[in-house]
Design a protein around this motif. Sequence first.
Motif, PDB file in Angstrom:
ATOM      1  N   LYS A  17      85.690 -48.977 -71.570  1.00 28.18           N
ATOM      2  CA  LYS A  17      85.522 -47.626 -71.012  1.00 28.18           C
ATOM      3  C   LYS A  17      84.417 -46.876 -71.760  1.00 28.18           C
ATOM      4  N   ASN A  18      84.434 -46.959 -73.079  1.00 23.74           N
ATOM      5  CA  ASN A  18      83.391 -46.300 -73.876  1.00 23.74           C
ATOM      6  C   ASN A  18      82.001 -46.855 -73.551  1.00 23.74           C
ATOM      7  N   GLU A  19      81.919 -48.164 -73.388  1.00 18.21           N
ATOM      8  CA  GLU A  19      80.635 -48.781 -73.046  1.00 18.21           C
ATOM      9  C   GLU A  19      80.175 -48.341 -71.656  1.00 18.21           C
ATOM     10  N   TRP A  24      76.790 -45.410 -68.019  1.00 17.69           N
ATOM     11  CA  TRP A  24      76.731 -44.633 -66.779  1.00 17.69           C
ATOM     12  C   TRP A  24      76.208 -43.220 -67.000  1.00 17.69           C
ATOM     13  N   SER A  25      76.390 -42.674 -68.200  1.00 17.31           N
ATOM     14  CA  SER A  25      75.969 -41.295 -68.425  1.00 17.31           C
ATOM     15  C   SER A  25      74.450 -41.146 -68.499  1.00 17.31           C
ATOM     16  N   ILE A  26      73.730 -42.255 -68.618  1.00 18.85           N
ATOM     17  CA  ILE A  26      72.265 -42.169 -68.601  1.00 18.85           C
ATOM     18  C   ILE A  26      71.674 -42.738 -67.313  1.00 18.85           C
ATOM     19  N   LEU A  27      72.520 -43.293 -66.469  1.00 17.47           N
ATOM     20  CA  LEU A  27      72.069 -43.954 -65.250  1.00 17.47           C
ATOM     21  C   LEU A  27      72.196 -43.013 -64.053  1.00 17.47           C
ATOM     22  N   ILE A  68      78.760 -35.372 -67.433  1.00 17.76           N
ATOM     23  CA  ILE A  68      78.022 -35.429 -68.701  1.00 17.76           C
ATOM     24  C   ILE A  68      76.523 -35.264 -68.441  1.00 17.76           C
ATOM     25  N   ARG A  69      76.009 -35.981 -67.425  1.00 21.89           N
ATOM     26  CA  ARG A  69      74.576 -35.863 -67.086  1.00 21.89           C
ATOM     27  C   ARG A  69      74.235 -34.447 -66.673  1.00 21.89           C
TER      28      ARG A  69
END
Length: 131
Positions: A17-19, A24-27, A68-69
């Motif tokens: 989940k952390n990975e 995903w938060s930068i994609l 987050i993004r």
Amino acid sequence: MDTVIFKSEDSKKEKYKNELMEFWSILPPGELSRQEIARQALGISKQAMYKHFTPEELDEIEKQCLEIRRQRYSLKLMKVDDTVFRRAIAGNIPAAKLCYQRFEGWNPNQKIEKPREEEVTTFSVRFTDEY
């Protein structure tokens, strides 16, 4: 012994989940398929990813990453919005159109249905001097 395996699986799920969150938060959303995300972010197959996460859990993680993004870029977007708004006020038609789209949810291709008028009943009135 079962508890130890469960905890191990739990920690593995948390690690994944952390990975996923980091990846995903930068994609940009919709950039990669779930299969590609499993391969690139976790180094596992899509099927293996689904052993750890339900589709609903993955949707929720993706939503969290989108938030987050948004937080990361909110100040920059405010500056862009302010610039577009000032240009619209100055008379820039494309900027005004963008303002209505952005702030009011207006879609230029959206068909607006006029509300149906109530039936109008006509009356015939005759005035006389009689009371």
